[in-house]
Design an enzyme around this catalytic site. Structure first.
Site, PDB file in Angstrom:
ATOM      1  N   GLU A 151      -6.590   3.222  -6.055  1.00  0.00           N
ATOM      2  CA  GLU A 151      -7.822   3.069  -5.288  1.00  0.00           C
ATOM      3  C   GLU A 151      -8.704   4.254  -5.626  1.00  0.00           C
ATOM      4  O   GLU A 151      -8.312   5.397  -5.449  1.00  0.00           O
ATOM      5  CB  GLU A 151      -7.548   3.089  -3.780  1.00  0.00           C
ATOM      6  CG  GLU A 151      -8.829   2.857  -2.989  1.00  0.00           C
ATOM      7  CD  GLU A 151      -8.899   3.600  -1.668  1.00  0.00           C
ATOM      8  OE1 GLU A 151      -8.171   4.586  -1.468  1.00  0.00           O
ATOM      9  OE2 GLU A 151      -9.712   3.192  -0.826  1.00  0.00           O
ATOM     10  N   HIS A 157     -10.822  -4.173   3.212  1.00  0.00           N
ATOM     11  CA  HIS A 157     -10.824  -3.785   4.627  1.00  0.00           C
ATOM     12  C   HIS A 157     -11.699  -2.556   4.900  1.00  0.00           C
ATOM     13  O   HIS A 157     -11.849  -2.167   6.051  1.00  0.00           O
ATOM     14  CB  HIS A 157      -9.381  -3.500   5.049  1.00  0.00           C
ATOM     15  CG  HIS A 157      -8.841  -2.317   4.312  1.00  0.00           C
ATOM     16  ND1 HIS A 157      -8.603  -2.342   2.950  1.00  0.00           N
ATOM     17  CD2 HIS A 157      -8.549  -1.062   4.713  1.00  0.00           C
ATOM     18  CE1 HIS A 157      -8.186  -1.160   2.551  1.00  0.00           C
ATOM     19  NE2 HIS A 157      -8.138  -0.366   3.613  1.00  0.00           N
ATOM     20  N   ASP A 158     -12.232  -1.916   3.849  1.00  0.00           N
ATOM     21  CA  ASP A 158     -13.110  -0.754   4.044  1.00  0.00           C
ATOM     22  C   ASP A 158     -14.575  -1.124   3.890  1.00  0.00           C
ATOM     23  O   ASP A 158     -15.435  -0.240   3.846  1.00  0.00           O
ATOM     24  CB  ASP A 158     -12.788   0.333   3.003  1.00  0.00           C
ATOM     25  CG  ASP A 158     -11.428   0.951   3.226  1.00  0.00           C
ATOM     26  OD1 ASP A 158     -10.980   0.998   4.392  1.00  0.00           O
ATOM     27  OD2 ASP A 158     -10.800   1.377   2.243  1.00  0.00           O
ATOM     28  N   ASP A 200       0.850  -1.183   0.000  1.00  0.00           N
ATOM     29  CA  ASP A 200       0.000   0.000   0.000  1.00  0.00           C
ATOM     30  C   ASP A 200       0.891   1.241   0.000  1.00  0.00           C
ATOM     31  O   ASP A 200       1.888   1.283   0.732  1.00  0.00           O
ATOM     32  CB  ASP A 200      -0.838  -0.007   1.293  1.00  0.00           C
ATOM     33  CG  ASP A 200      -2.299   0.249   1.031  1.00  0.00           C
ATOM     34  OD1 ASP A 200      -2.609   1.315   0.481  1.00  0.00           O
ATOM     35  OD2 ASP A 200      -3.125  -0.610   1.399  1.00  0.00           O
ATOM     36  N   ASP A 215      -3.258   4.419  -2.260  1.00  0.00           N
ATOM     37  CA  ASP A 215      -4.369   4.756  -1.371  1.00  0.00           C
ATOM     38  C   ASP A 215      -4.886   6.174  -1.605  1.00  0.00           C
ATOM     39  O   ASP A 215      -4.105   7.130  -1.561  1.00  0.00           O
ATOM     40  CB  ASP A 215      -3.855   4.652   0.080  1.00  0.00           C
ATOM     41  CG  ASP A 215      -4.926   4.960   1.091  1.00  0.00           C
ATOM     42  OD1 ASP A 215      -5.824   4.124   1.245  1.00  0.00           O
ATOM     43  OD2 ASP A 215      -4.876   6.045   1.703  1.00  0.00           O
TER      44      ASP A 215
HETATM   45  C1  GLC Z   1      -8.345   4.402   1.939  1.00  0.00           C
HETATM   46  C2  GLC Z   1      -8.087   3.183   2.789  1.00  0.00           C
HETATM   47  C3  GLC Z   1      -8.810   3.339   4.079  1.00  0.00           C
HETATM   48  C4  GLC Z   1      -8.280   4.547   4.789  1.00  0.00           C
HETATM   49  C5  GLC Z   1      -8.360   5.786   3.911  1.00  0.00           C
HETATM   50  C6  GLC Z   1      -7.488   6.878   4.443  1.00  0.00           C
HETATM   51  O1  GLC Z   1      -9.658   4.527   1.562  1.00  0.00           O
HETATM   52  O2  GLC Z   1      -8.448   2.038   2.090  1.00  0.00           O
HETATM   53  O3  GLC Z   1      -8.694   2.205   4.908  1.00  0.00           O
HETATM   54  O4  GLC Z   1      -8.993   4.765   5.970  1.00  0.00           O
HETATM   55  O5  GLC Z   1      -7.903   5.538   2.603  1.00  0.00           O
HETATM   56  O6  GLC Z   1      -6.149   6.519   4.280  1.00  0.00           O
END
Ligand code: GLC
Length: 590
Positions: free
Chosen positions: A293, A360-361, A137, A239
């Site tokens: 992402e 994980h989100d 990541d 990310d």
């Molecule tokens: C992305 C991650 C998430 C995180 C956010 C801030 O969406 O997947 O888990 O909380 O970014 O970094």
């Protein structure tokens, strides 16, 4: 008498059917280069099945209740047994853990709870020895407020690091309102007395946004990327990067814009310039996977990230197919099909997408898209795996879904760890909102549902830790766990291995054209994947009831069952005109 009726009915069904399923096992041809003849623009990252590990919850090796790198090392043979090709590892860098590693205070070191750089080197080596690639990541829309850069930046207005972040001098009044994802008051500008200024944080106040307009900051990030790539990692998942470029004139945004935040925060004025620069400086020098992402709010915007001619990234994952509200049942299968079909029509000739139902989100895939009721959980888990592994795009599969793990549904706010859930609860409490309704909603939607510890076996704490787990273990671990399922040839886990193997040995499932049938069918999602002479028909009953899928003439040649998620007792029945499906039955035909 009863037995005879059953017997006669069975015979009648058999005679009336042109074909009935005889066995459910797949015969997998080895994947060799000749099976991919005529495929243009082959790439390893298109052919890979990616498995996501949330390290905090995967396996604890030292009894502190938190998963760690040595824990992952101890499970490398399990990972190999899945047949997957690459691991995407959530952040493992040094972090005060306000957002579980998404707030990084040192990009070149390993979080103490997770282990050491030696552990990391051993993990990478162990993965590569098993033919598994590692994608890390990259969290560079923001850092932690405990990062050296931010400590310097906030110390004075003239500090050389000041412009690594976005600051607004308070003598100019309050900055224009910006909504924050995780702030207790939903405010993204935080006042800091030290220099009488506000700093920007789209996420929590401990996650200040980095200023990508500053070329020095960009250079620092490219150096960090090279540091890890030179260690031999195989790519990055970027990310929240769609938010990196901001309109720093800070215009007033329309009222209610926060309901469509991606449209207003994504795709800032220089986003694609930064990505092209990053590609030139870093990605072009390595044969690695680069995944964005979030990729705008339309297929056309997503294409801009991955159109090969633009030289930016190679895979995009958009949010439309997960931002469907609480459940697929509420959202409607027809609308869901339309999302994938719309994206595929834009991506059919170039560009590349990720296919996923969870991470994980998100809550657990089974609880959102399937049915975790004991009657349907095994079939619907297998059906969802079938979907993810037979669509066009690189599958990203979240750890634990291969066992059919489901939402834990906490009753109390104290059970939650997630900064998002906790701060939104705090916000509601301060503003007199409906806390009961909020907690009810979170049982279905909270990210912590997807973060509970991995269920390895039926010993206490599911074999995840010998200590007190950082997040409660789902009590269903006594039946839903890897050890039990490894020994059951019909398990969700063993089905996952079969569908992974099938995808990897079938160029059509990777590169083949996607064509949707019967779009208005509210229960069945049916599509073909075709490449040269290799043709598959995938028919998925996304419902709790039996149903018939009426075969159009052009699909009548699909008669051989390659894989179904029901054992032969409840065989799929194919007549001349239709396929009869059991609840949550999936079938792949050739
Ligand atoms: C992305 C991650 C998430 C995180 C956010 C801030 O969406 O997947 O888990 O909380 O970014 O970094």
């Amino acid at each position: 008498m009863k037995k005879e009726i059953v017997f006669i009915t069975a015979i009648l069904i058999f005679i009336s059917c042109r074909y009935s399923k005889k066995e459910t096992t797949v015969s997998i041809k080895p994947n060799n280069d000749s099976t991919f003849a005529n495929v243009k623009d082959r790439a390893w990252w298109k052919e890979a099945v990616v498995y996501q590990i949330y390290p905090r919850s995967f396996k604890d090796s030292d009894g502190d209740g938190v998963g760690d790198l040595k824990g992952i090392i101890s499970k490398l043979d399990y990972l190999k047994s899945l047949g997957i090709d690459a691991i995407w590892l959530n952040p493992i860098y040094t972090s005060p853990n306000d957002d579980n590693g998404y707030d990084i205070s040192d990009y070149r070191n390993i979080m103490k709870e997770f282990g050491t750089m030696e552990d990391f080197n051993a993990l990478l080596k162990g993965m590569h020895e098993r033919g598994i690639k590692l994608v890390m990541d990259l969290v560079v829309n923001h850092s932690s407020d405990e990062h050296y850069w931010f400590k310097q930046s906030r110390s004075s207005r003239t500090n050389p690091y000041r412009n690594y972040y976005h600051w607004w001098p308070a003598e100019k009044g309050k900055p224009t309102y910006r909504w924050s994802f995780f702030d207790v008051k939903s405010e993204a500008w935080k006042y800091d007395t030290l220099t009488n200024s506000y700093y920007l944080h789209y996420f929590s106040k401990k996650q200040p946004d980095l200023n990508w307009e500053n070329p020095k900051l960009r250079e620092e990030v490219y150096d960090i990327m090279k540091f890890w790539l030179n260690k031999g990692i195989d790519g990055f998942r970027m990310d929240a990067f769609q938010f990196a470029s901001k309109d720093t004139t800070w215009p007033t945004l329309p009222k209610g814009y926060e309901n469509n935040v991606i449209k207003y925060y994504g795709n800032g004025p220089h986003l694609h310039d930064y990505l092209q620069e990053m590609n030139k400086e870093v990605y072009s020098k390595y044969n690695v996977m680069s995944v964005a992402e979030g990729a705008g709010s339309s297929p056309e915007e997503a294409m801009k990230f991955v159109d090969p001619a633009r030289k930016e990234l190679n895979i995009a994952y958009h949010f439309e197919s997960v931002d469907i509200g609480k459940s697929l049942n509420d959202y409607g299968l027809v609308n869901y099909k339309k999302i994938f079909s719309r994206y595929d029509s834009v991506f059919k000739d170039k560009g590349w997408l990720a296919i996923f139902m969870a991470n994980h989100d998100q809550p657990r895939m089974l609880s959102k898209f399937g049915n975790d009721d004991s009657l349907y959980k095994a079939a619907s888990s297998k059906l969802l795996s079938t979907f993810v592994l037979t669509m066009r795009g690189t599958p990203y599969y979240f750890n634990g879904d291969e066992l059919g793990m489901s939402n834990i549904r906490f009753n109390n706010i104290e059970d939650y760890n997630d900064v998002d859930t906790r701060n939104k609860y705090e916000n509601l409490k301060n503003t007199g909102g409906d806390l009961k309704a909020f907690l009810e909603d979170k049982k279905q939607t909270s990210r912590d549902n997807g973060r509970t510890p991995f269920q390895w076996n039926s010993t206490p704490n599911a074999g995840f830790t010998t200590g007190k787990p950082w997040l409660k273990v789902n009590p269903n671990y006594t039946t839903v766990n890897a050890a039990t399922q490894e020994n059951d040839s019909n398990s969700v886990l063993n089905y996952f291995k079969k569908i992974v193997a099938l995808r990897k040995s079938s160029p059509a499932l990777i590169y083949g054209a996607y064509k949707l049938y019967d779009i208005n069918n509210t229960k069945v999602y049916a599509y073909t994947r075709v490449l040269n002479n290799e043709k598959f028909l995938v028919v998925l009953n996304f419902s709790n009831t039996e149903t018939d899928f009426i075969l159009p003439d052009e699909l009548k040649s699909f008669t051989t069952i390659t894989l179904t998620n029901y054992s032969s007792a409840k065989a799929v029945i194919i007549t001349n005109n239709s396929i009869h499906l059991q609840p949550w039955q999936s079938v792949i035909l050739k």
